[in-house]
Design a protein around this motif. Structure first.
Motif, PDB file in Angstrom:
ATOM      1  N   GLU A  45       0.840  -1.209   0.000  1.00  0.00           N
ATOM      2  CA  GLU A  45       0.000   0.000   0.000  1.00  0.00           C
ATOM      3  C   GLU A  45       0.868   1.248   0.000  1.00  0.00           C
ATOM      4  O   GLU A  45       0.630   2.195  -0.765  1.00  0.00           O
ATOM      5  CB  GLU A  45      -0.917  -0.007   1.218  1.00  0.00           C
ATOM      6  N   LEU A  46       1.883   1.263   0.885  1.00  0.00           N
ATOM      7  CA  LEU A  46       2.770   2.418   0.983  1.00  0.00           C
ATOM      8  C   LEU A  46       3.578   2.616  -0.298  1.00  0.00           C
ATOM      9  O   LEU A  46       3.952   3.744  -0.635  1.00  0.00           O
ATOM     10  CB  LEU A  46       3.716   2.252   2.176  1.00  0.00           C
ATOM     11  N   ALA A  47       3.846   1.512  -0.998  1.00  0.00           N
ATOM     12  CA  ALA A  47       4.621   1.586  -2.247  1.00  0.00           C
ATOM     13  C   ALA A  47       3.752   1.995  -3.430  1.00  0.00           C
ATOM     14  O   ALA A  47       4.258   2.150  -4.550  1.00  0.00           O
ATOM     15  CB  ALA A  47       5.286   0.244  -2.521  1.00  0.00           C
ATOM     16  N   GLY A  48       2.447   2.169  -3.193  1.00  0.00           N
ATOM     17  CA  GLY A  48       1.561   2.589  -4.278  1.00  0.00           C
ATOM     18  C   GLY A  48       1.124   1.457  -5.185  1.00  0.00           C
ATOM     19  O   GLY A  48       0.622   1.705  -6.296  1.00  0.00           O
ATOM     20  N   LYS A  49       1.260   0.202  -4.743  1.00  0.00           N
ATOM     21  CA  LYS A  49       0.833  -0.933  -5.549  1.00  0.00           C
ATOM     22  C   LYS A  49      -0.676  -1.152  -5.416  1.00  0.00           C
ATOM     23  O   LYS A  49      -1.287  -0.769  -4.416  1.00  0.00           O
ATOM     24  CB  LYS A  49       1.568  -2.204  -5.105  1.00  0.00           C
ATOM     25  N   GLU A  50      -1.269  -1.766  -6.414  1.00  0.00           N
ATOM     26  CA  GLU A  50      -2.701  -2.070  -6.378  1.00  0.00           C
ATOM     27  C   GLU A  50      -2.961  -3.545  -6.141  1.00  0.00           C
ATOM     28  O   GLU A  50      -4.041  -3.919  -5.670  1.00  0.00           O
ATOM     29  CB  GLU A  50      -3.368  -1.632  -7.683  1.00  0.00           C
ATOM     30  N   THR A  51      -1.997  -4.399  -6.463  1.00  0.00           N
ATOM     31  CA  THR A  51      -2.141  -5.848  -6.262  1.00  0.00           C
ATOM     32  C   THR A  51      -0.884  -6.395  -5.615  1.00  0.00           C
ATOM     33  O   THR A  51       0.137  -5.714  -5.516  1.00  0.00           O
ATOM     34  CB  THR A  51      -2.366  -6.573  -7.603  1.00  0.00           C
ATOM     35  N   MET A  52      -0.958  -7.650  -5.178  1.00  0.00           N
ATOM     36  CA  MET A  52       0.222  -8.350  -4.676  1.00  0.00           C
ATOM     37  C   MET A  52       0.060  -9.836  -4.964  1.00  0.00           C
ATOM     38  O   MET A  52      -1.066 -10.349  -5.066  1.00  0.00           O
ATOM     39  CB  MET A  52       0.425  -8.091  -3.178  1.00  0.00           C
ATOM     40  N   PRO A  53       1.184 -10.566  -5.110  1.00  0.00           N
ATOM     41  CA  PRO A  53       1.104 -11.996  -5.381  1.00  0.00           C
ATOM     42  C   PRO A  53       0.655 -12.771  -4.139  1.00  0.00           C
ATOM     43  O   PRO A  53       1.160 -12.534  -3.046  1.00  0.00           O
ATOM     44  CB  PRO A  53       2.533 -12.370  -5.781  1.00  0.00           C
ATOM     45  N   VAL A  54      -0.282 -13.678  -4.307  1.00  0.00           N
ATOM     46  CA  VAL A  54      -0.860 -14.419  -3.178  1.00  0.00           C
ATOM     47  C   VAL A  54      -1.099 -15.866  -3.584  1.00  0.00           C
ATOM     48  O   VAL A  54      -1.553 -16.146  -4.700  1.00  0.00           O
ATOM     49  CB  VAL A  54      -2.204 -13.794  -2.730  1.00  0.00           C
ATOM     50  N   ILE A  55      -0.799 -16.781  -2.676  1.00  0.00           N
ATOM     51  CA  ILE A  55      -1.179 -18.190  -2.822  1.00  0.00           C
ATOM     52  C   ILE A  55      -2.461 -18.381  -2.029  1.00  0.00           C
ATOM     53  O   ILE A  55      -2.514 -18.104  -0.833  1.00  0.00           O
ATOM     54  CB  ILE A  55      -0.090 -19.131  -2.292  1.00  0.00           C
ATOM     55  N   VAL A  56      -3.526 -18.838  -2.685  1.00  0.00           N
ATOM     56  CA  VAL A  56      -4.813 -19.048  -2.021  1.00  0.00           C
ATOM     57  C   VAL A  56      -4.965 -20.524  -1.664  1.00  0.00           C
ATOM     58  O   VAL A  56      -4.815 -21.389  -2.523  1.00  0.00           O
ATOM     59  CB  VAL A  56      -5.976 -18.588  -2.920  1.00  0.00           C
ATOM     60  N   ARG A  57      -5.247 -20.781  -0.407  1.00  0.00           N
ATOM     61  CA  ARG A  57      -5.432 -22.161   0.070  1.00  0.00           C
ATOM     62  C   ARG A  57      -6.752 -22.286   0.818  1.00  0.00           C
ATOM     63  O   ARG A  57      -7.191 -21.349   1.480  1.00  0.00           O
ATOM     64  CB  ARG A  57      -4.306 -22.569   1.025  1.00  0.00           C
ATOM     65  N   ASP A  58      -7.359 -23.457   0.730  1.00  0.00           N
ATOM     66  CA  ASP A  58      -8.541 -23.763   1.541  1.00  0.00           C
ATOM     67  C   ASP A  58      -8.047 -24.284   2.888  1.00  0.00           C
ATOM     68  O   ASP A  58      -7.548 -25.405   2.985  1.00  0.00           O
ATOM     69  CB  ASP A  58      -9.415 -24.810   0.844  1.00  0.00           C
ATOM     70  N   LEU A  59      -8.163 -23.454   3.922  1.00  0.00           N
ATOM     71  CA  LEU A  59      -7.650 -23.791   5.247  1.00  0.00           C
ATOM     72  C   LEU A  59      -8.768 -23.628   6.272  1.00  0.00           C
ATOM     73  O   LEU A  59      -9.552 -22.667   6.201  1.00  0.00           O
ATOM     74  CB  LEU A  59      -6.489 -22.865   5.630  1.00  0.00           C
ATOM     75  N   ASP A  60      -8.816 -24.554   7.245  1.00  0.00           N
ATOM     76  CA  ASP A  60      -9.754 -24.345   8.339  1.00  0.00           C
ATOM     77  C   ASP A  60      -9.116 -23.380   9.339  1.00  0.00           C
ATOM     78  O   ASP A  60      -7.964 -22.968   9.184  1.00  0.00           O
ATOM     79  CB  ASP A  60     -10.167 -25.668   9.003  1.00  0.00           C
ATOM     80  N   ASP A  61      -9.860 -23.005  10.374  1.00  0.00           N
ATOM     81  CA  ASP A  61      -9.371 -21.999  11.320  1.00  0.00           C
ATOM     82  C   ASP A  61      -8.074 -22.414  11.993  1.00  0.00           C
ATOM     83  O   ASP A  61      -7.158 -21.603  12.156  1.00  0.00           O
ATOM     84  CB  ASP A  61     -10.432 -21.722  12.394  1.00  0.00           C
ATOM     85  N   ASP A  62      -7.981 -23.679  12.401  1.00  0.00           N
ATOM     86  CA  ASP A  62      -6.791 -24.148  13.113  1.00  0.00           C
ATOM     87  C   ASP A  62      -5.573 -24.189  12.198  1.00  0.00           C
ATOM     88  O   ASP A  62      -4.481 -23.765  12.583  1.00  0.00           O
ATOM     89  CB  ASP A  62      -7.042 -25.532  13.722  1.00  0.00           C
ATOM     90  N   GLN A  63      -5.733 -24.686  10.987  1.00  0.00           N
ATOM     91  CA  GLN A  63      -4.627 -24.723  10.026  1.00  0.00           C
ATOM     92  C   GLN A  63      -4.146 -23.304   9.714  1.00  0.00           C
ATOM     93  O   GLN A  63      -2.937 -23.042   9.685  1.00  0.00           O
ATOM     94  CB  GLN A  63      -5.082 -25.407   8.735  1.00  0.00           C
ATOM     95  N   ALA A  64      -5.095 -22.401   9.512  1.00  0.00           N
ATOM     96  CA  ALA A  64      -4.736 -21.013   9.190  1.00  0.00           C
ATOM     97  C   ALA A  64      -4.006 -20.351  10.356  1.00  0.00           C
ATOM     98  O   ALA A  64      -3.019 -19.631  10.163  1.00  0.00           O
ATOM     99  CB  ALA A  64      -5.999 -20.221   8.843  1.00  0.00           C
ATOM    100  N   THR A  65      -4.460 -20.613  11.582  1.00  0.00           N
ATOM    101  CA  THR A  65      -3.819 -20.027  12.766  1.00  0.00           C
ATOM    102  C   THR A  65      -2.376 -20.491  12.895  1.00  0.00           C
ATOM    103  O   THR A  65      -1.465 -19.688  13.154  1.00  0.00           O
ATOM    104  CB  THR A  65      -4.596 -20.398  14.040  1.00  0.00           C
ATOM    105  N   ILE A  66      -2.135 -21.769  12.716  1.00  0.00           N
ATOM    106  CA  ILE A  66      -0.786 -22.318  12.861  1.00  0.00           C
ATOM    107  C   ILE A  66       0.154 -21.736  11.811  1.00  0.00           C
ATOM    108  O   ILE A  66       1.292 -21.353  12.110  1.00  0.00           O
ATOM    109  CB  ILE A  66      -0.827 -23.858  12.778  1.00  0.00           C
ATOM    110  N   ILE A  67      -0.305 -21.629  10.570  1.00  0.00           N
ATOM    111  CA  ILE A  67       0.523 -21.040   9.511  1.00  0.00           C
ATOM    112  C   ILE A  67       0.800 -19.570   9.811  1.00  0.00           C
ATOM    113  O   ILE A  67       1.918 -19.083   9.665  1.00  0.00           O
ATOM    114  CB  ILE A  67      -0.166 -21.190   8.137  1.00  0.00           C
ATOM    115  N   MET A  68      -0.243 -18.860  10.261  1.00  0.00           N
ATOM    116  CA  MET A  68      -0.098 -17.434  10.566  1.00  0.00           C
ATOM    117  C   MET A  68       0.945 -17.202  11.658  1.00  0.00           C
ATOM    118  O   MET A  68       1.809 -16.336  11.559  1.00  0.00           O
ATOM    119  CB  MET A  68      -1.452 -16.864  10.994  1.00  0.00           C
ATOM    120  N   VAL A  69       0.891 -18.021  12.714  1.00  0.00           N
ATOM    121  CA  VAL A  69       1.838 -17.880  13.821  1.00  0.00           C
ATOM    122  C   VAL A  69       3.246 -18.268  13.390  1.00  0.00           C
ATOM    123  O   VAL A  69       4.210 -17.528  13.619  1.00  0.00           O
ATOM    124  CB  VAL A  69       1.391 -18.729  15.032  1.00  0.00           C
TER     125      VAL A  69
END
Length: 308
Positions: A94-118
């Motif tokens: 956002e600060l760099a003035g970009k409009e998009t960013m590269p993202v890998i989209v995965r189907d994760l449940d809450d627990d899987q997502a929490t562990i990856i996030m941490v």
């Protein structure tokens, strides 16, 4: 008469003519360019995203080279995507003035997502105690939901791991230290902020986390009145009085008004006090040098008087 014919499932035309390489590619994760506006922060994200010097450096790098490591997100039922890893890259984009960013989209449940996030944040060296505390707590709960004591190891192979032991396997902290960090989440926000700001040391903070919320608020008022923070010994005694249900305002004030051992050996002279005895042109360094010379002269005179 029963038919002896067996049901035969016919492959689709696409399956017949697709190659093994093509089928493997269909299963492979794809990196997508997603608009920043469609990426939402993870619920209760414990890591602070600040516009500090490090963030500005990241923004400059993204402005010049783009985002080199894709973020990870999962579909948001309410629309868009929920960021799992890459919150700082998102803000820097956002600060760099970009409009998009590269993202890998995965189907994760809450627990899987929490562990990856941490896990994607825990290895950072600049983590605040509060960030580490809430991150460990979130991961501990996620692992417990997954059945930490039943599916981590087999009894035939070795002892089953507790959730805290499982976290410690991929963490810079030991199992006992992880539990001590998690205790910090029991502090009221004002005290936890003081831990982050290094006004209260980690060990006293751990002991203070056992005080009831109303006792912690009382401590905050007492610290403001006494203009001091508790030592480890003081925190341990307040914890003991609290557990015995004897921690009153008078008891806390008596403990906090004690002179600490370090304070007994320390003399503090403010700049305003010293300025009265020196010309205005004197710098702090010159004032210090002059004071040392005067003390050395005074010490020599005393020695001479003693030798007579």
């Amino acid at each position: 008469m029963k038919s002896s014919a067996k049901k035969v499932e016919l492959a689709s035309v696409d399956d017949l003519f697709s190659t093994e390489e093509g089928r493997a590619d269909a299963q492979r994760e794809k990196v997508m360019e997603i608009p920043l506006s469609e990426l939402h922060p993870f619920k209760d994200h414990p890591f602070k995203v600040k516009d500090d010097d490090a963030m500005m450096e990241t923004a400059d790098s993204i402005r010049q080279y783009g985002v080199l490591v894709p973020a990870i997100a999962r579909p948001d039922p309410n629309g868009g995507y929920e960021l799992v890893a890459g919150h700082r890259r998102h803000r820097a984009s956002e600060l760099a003035g970009k409009e998009t960013m590269p993202v890998i989209v995965r189907d994760l449940d809450d627990d899987q997502a929490t562990i990856i996030m941490v896990d994607s944040n825990l290895q950072r060296e600049s983590l605040l105690p509060s960030e580490r505390a809430f991150a460990y707590k979130m991961k501990l709960e996620a692992i417990k939901h997954q059945g930490a004591r039943t599916d981590l190891t087999s009894a035939q192979v070795g002892p089953k791991l507790t959730a805290a032991e499982k976290i410690a396997e991929n963490s810079p902290d030991s199992k006992s230290q992880i539990k001590r960090f998690i205790r910090l989440t029991e502090l009221i926000p004002e005290l936890l902020d003081m831990v982050d700001e290094k006004k209260i040391a980690f060990n006293p903070a751990y002991e203070l986390s056992f005080l009831k919320p109303e006792e912690q608020q009382m401590l905050l008022d007492t610290m403001d009145y006494e203009q001091t923070t508790p030592s480890l010994s003081q925190a341990q005694r307040m914890k003991k009085f609290s557990q015995e249900r004897k921690l009153s305002e008078d008891v806390m004030l008596a403990i906090m008004s004690e002179e600490k051992k370090g304070d007994l050996d320390k003399v503090t002279l403010t700049g305003d006090t010293l300025r009265k005895y020196f010309p205005k042109s004197y710098t702090p360094q010159r004032m210090q040098e002059t004071i040392i010379k005067l003390l050395e002269q005074w010490q020599r005179r005393r020695q001479q008087q003693h030798d007579r």
